[in-house]
Every structure is written in structure tokens, then in C-alpha cells.
Scaffold this motif. Sequence first.
Motif, PDB file in Angstrom:
ATOM      1  N   THR A   1       0.835  -1.203   0.000  1.00 37.97           N
ATOM      2  CA  THR A   1       0.000   0.000   0.000  1.00 37.97           C
ATOM      3  C   THR A   1       0.867   1.250   0.000  1.00 37.97           C
ATOM      4  OG1 THR A   1      -0.196  -0.176   2.413  1.00 37.97           O
ATOM      5  CG2 THR A   1      -2.030  -1.032   1.090  1.00 37.97           C
TER       6      THR A   1
ATOM      7  N   MET B   1      -3.952  -7.001   0.378  1.00 36.90           N
ATOM      8  CA  MET B   1      -4.970  -6.625   1.357  1.00 36.90           C
ATOM      9  C   MET B   1      -6.066  -7.670   1.414  1.00 36.90           C
ATOM     10  SD  MET B   1      -5.345  -4.142   3.509  1.00 36.90           S
ATOM     11  CE  MET B   1      -6.455  -4.512   4.873  1.00 36.90           C
TER      12      MET B   1
ATOM     13  N   GLU C   1     -11.012  -0.819   8.252  1.00 36.26           N
ATOM     14  CA  GLU C   1     -10.898   0.517   7.677  1.00 36.26           C
ATOM     15  C   GLU C   1      -9.912   0.536   6.511  1.00 36.26           C
ATOM     16  OE1 GLU C   1      -9.894   5.138   9.016  1.00 36.26           O
ATOM     17  OE2 GLU C   1      -9.570   3.494  10.428  1.00 36.26           O
ATOM     18  N   ALA C   2      -8.776  -0.127   6.688  1.00 38.57           N
ATOM     19  CA  ALA C   2      -7.787  -0.158   5.610  1.00 38.57           C
ATOM     20  C   ALA C   2      -8.343  -0.858   4.381  1.00 38.57           C
ATOM     21  CB  ALA C   2      -6.517  -0.857   6.084  1.00 38.57           C
TER      22      ALA C   2
ATOM     23  N   GLN D   1     -11.418  -0.883   3.355  1.00 32.99           N
ATOM     24  CA  GLN D   1     -12.306   0.061   2.672  1.00 32.99           C
ATOM     25  C   GLN D   1     -11.491   1.106   1.916  1.00 32.99           C
ATOM     26  OE1 GLN D   1     -14.483   1.403   6.114  1.00 32.99           O
ATOM     27  NE2 GLN D   1     -15.922  -0.320   6.068  1.00 32.99           N
ATOM     28  N   GLN D   2     -10.409   1.541   2.506  1.00 29.79           N
ATOM     29  CA  GLN D   2      -9.569   2.544   1.844  1.00 29.79           C
ATOM     30  C   GLN D   2      -8.885   1.957   0.614  1.00 29.79           C
ATOM     31  OE1 GLN D   2      -7.369   3.334   5.389  1.00 29.79           O
ATOM     32  NE2 GLN D   2      -8.558   5.150   5.928  1.00 29.79           N
ATOM     33  N   VAL D   3      -8.432   0.717   0.706  1.00 32.70           N
ATOM     34  CA  VAL D   3      -7.815   0.066  -0.454  1.00 32.70           C
ATOM     35  C   VAL D   3      -8.838  -0.098  -1.569  1.00 32.70           C
ATOM     36  CG1 VAL D   3      -6.876  -2.135  -1.286  1.00 32.70           C
ATOM     37  CG2 VAL D   3      -5.946  -1.076   0.783  1.00 32.70           C
TER      38      VAL D   3
ATOM     39  N   TRP E   1      -4.483   5.125  -1.249  1.00 38.24           N
ATOM     40  CA  TRP E   1      -3.290   4.387  -0.840  1.00 38.24           C
ATOM     41  C   TRP E   1      -2.625   4.980   0.389  1.00 38.24           C
ATOM     42  CZ3 TRP E   1      -4.190   0.119  -2.823  1.00 38.24           C
ATOM     43  CH2 TRP E   1      -4.599  -0.033  -4.153  1.00 38.24           C
TER      44      TRP E   1
ATOM     45  N   GLU F   1      -3.901   6.788   2.759  1.00 32.71           N
ATOM     46  CA  GLU F   1      -4.725   6.577   3.946  1.00 32.71           C
ATOM     47  C   GLU F   1      -4.676   5.124   4.389  1.00 32.71           C
ATOM     48  OE1 GLU F   1      -8.718   8.333   3.751  1.00 32.71           O
ATOM     49  OE2 GLU F   1      -7.984   9.545   2.077  1.00 32.71           O
ATOM     50  N   SER F   2      -4.758   4.202   3.445  1.00 37.90           N
ATOM     51  CA  SER F   2      -4.741   2.782   3.816  1.00 37.90           C
ATOM     52  C   SER F   2      -3.411   2.400   4.441  1.00 37.90           C
ATOM     53  CB  SER F   2      -5.031   1.903   2.595  1.00 37.90           C
ATOM     54  OG  SER F   2      -4.008   2.003   1.613  1.00 37.90           O
ATOM     55  N   HIS F   3      -2.345   2.926   3.903  1.00 37.76           N
ATOM     56  CA  HIS F   3      -1.023   2.619   4.442  1.00 37.76           C
ATOM     57  C   HIS F   3      -0.885   3.162   5.868  1.00 37.76           C
ATOM     58  CE1 HIS F   3       3.229   1.578   4.175  1.00 37.76           C
ATOM     59  NE2 HIS F   3       3.481   2.733   4.777  1.00 37.76           N
TER      60      HIS F   3
ATOM     61  N   THR G   1      -3.296   3.731   7.958  1.00 38.65           N
ATOM     62  CA  THR G   1      -4.163   2.931   8.830  1.00 38.65           C
ATOM     63  C   THR G   1      -3.487   1.611   9.194  1.00 38.65           C
ATOM     64  OG1 THR G   1      -6.158   3.927   7.882  1.00 38.65           O
ATOM     65  CG2 THR G   1      -6.427   1.828   9.031  1.00 38.65           C
TER      66      THR G   1
END
Length: 266
Positions: free
Chosen positions: A61, A78, A115-116, A118-120, A125, A127-129, A131
Motif C-alpha cells: 500500500t 490486502m 478501515e484499511a 475500505q480505503q484500499v 493508498w 490513507e490505507s497505508h 491505517t
Amino acid sequence: MPSFLSTTVAVPSARRQLLAALVLLPLVHALPATAATVLKDKARSAMVAFDAVYIPALFLTGSAGKSADGPAKAEAAMTRLLTDWASRRAGLVAAVPGAKVWTDALGKVGRHLTEAGQQVASRRWEESHATLEHVREAMFEARHALGVDYALDHYTAYHGAMEALANATTVQRPAMEADYAKARALWRGLEQVTIDPAAYGLSAPRQAQLVKALADETEALSRLSSALRGASDADLLKAAAALKPPFVRAYVAFGWAPGESPVLPG
């Protein structure tokens, strides 16, 4: 502080404060905080197996936007992490039975993973990283509080001190000397950690990668020490930035490739 495995992700000041606090943990042989709880094979294997699928998702990510196939690799990593979570969580719960701080940490991990994910799915990217960074932080803090000695926590502890140096953009020599002393003390502790390849599911290529990366990081610290004794500001910043690549290579050596699933002890 930027992410654990990416040089591009900015992190809010609250996380800077958190990871700075981790650096201020006792420095030499800092982990664990109390008398060491030595993990039994099955408990350690549960933690290793989780990290083995978590680390690729964390790394990918952080690098998803850097190549054409990066997004697909990050999504696959993920998906694997989320798919495996229920079974991984059961093993992790059993690893430290009856410890509320541990079960609370695993609750946090589950929420961060959701949460990650959903972001992925939205290809957010950075935000997911960020998280996913919270996942290792939650588990690190819980193990530290419980006095559980787990090898990869030494990497997490060193990481904060290393990045204080690697991410510097201006030279403040007294501050850099202090940061170097912290990083070097933590690195010496990490060097004392014995990694049994079978216990950590290291294939021969990944074991070789780890050994080489550890040696490269030791050399990078030596070069930084020399630079602190009289190099130009530009060369000092260059020497400090050179700490990060070998450390990343060392850490990601513990991640399993797609389809890889070594048999662990216990």
C-alpha cells in the motif's frame, strides 16, 4: 513521521508523537518492559504467521502508486490479509490467553484492518497505508506492556529512531547526534536478536536478503557516524537518508509472497 515502508506518505502529528514516544522507551535491550515472557512455539508462530501476511500489505500500500502493477499487488495483499484475519486472530488470541490488554489490542487491529480494506477498495493508498501502520503500533504496545519478547518488535522500536535521522531535511548536529545515539543503541539490541529461519518461516532467499540487509544497515550506521564527525551538511543528510533502504529490505524479508505458506513450529 512517514510510513514504515514508504518514503512518500505524510503522517499526522499525533502519530509523530506516538512513534517518538516509542523511541523514548528504554534503549538498550529495551524490549520487553518487564521480565521477559518467552513465547512458546505455537504462540510465536501465530504472531509470525500474521506478520507474514501483514507486512506485504503494509509495504505494497505504501508503494502502490509507484508502478503500473502496484495497485493490483496492493489489492491482492490486502485481500489475503483480510481473508486470513479470522483464523489469524484466533491464533493470536490463544497466544496470550486471558490478557485484556492483548485482546483489546486485537480489537483495535480488527477495526484498523476493516478501515484499511475500505480505503484500499477506494484506492486511497496513503490513507490505507497509514491505517495499517496502526496495526503494528497496537500490537507492539500490547506486547511491550505485557513483557512479551517478540523479535519483530525490536525492528519497530528501531524504526522510529532511524526515521528521525533518515527523514531529516536540515542539519541540527547536536539533535542528530542524540538521534544517532538512540538509533545505534536500539540497533545493537536488534543485532542480539537470534532469528531461527524455521521459526520465522524464512525461505533461503529471504534469509539471505535479511542477512545482507542487516549487514548493510550496520554499515550505513557506521557511515553516518563518520559523517557526524565532520562531513558537509549535504553529505550528512545523504548518509542519514541511506539508513532507510536496508532497514526496509530487512523488515520485508519476513513477509510471505503470494501462495507462500511455510509450516511453522507448534
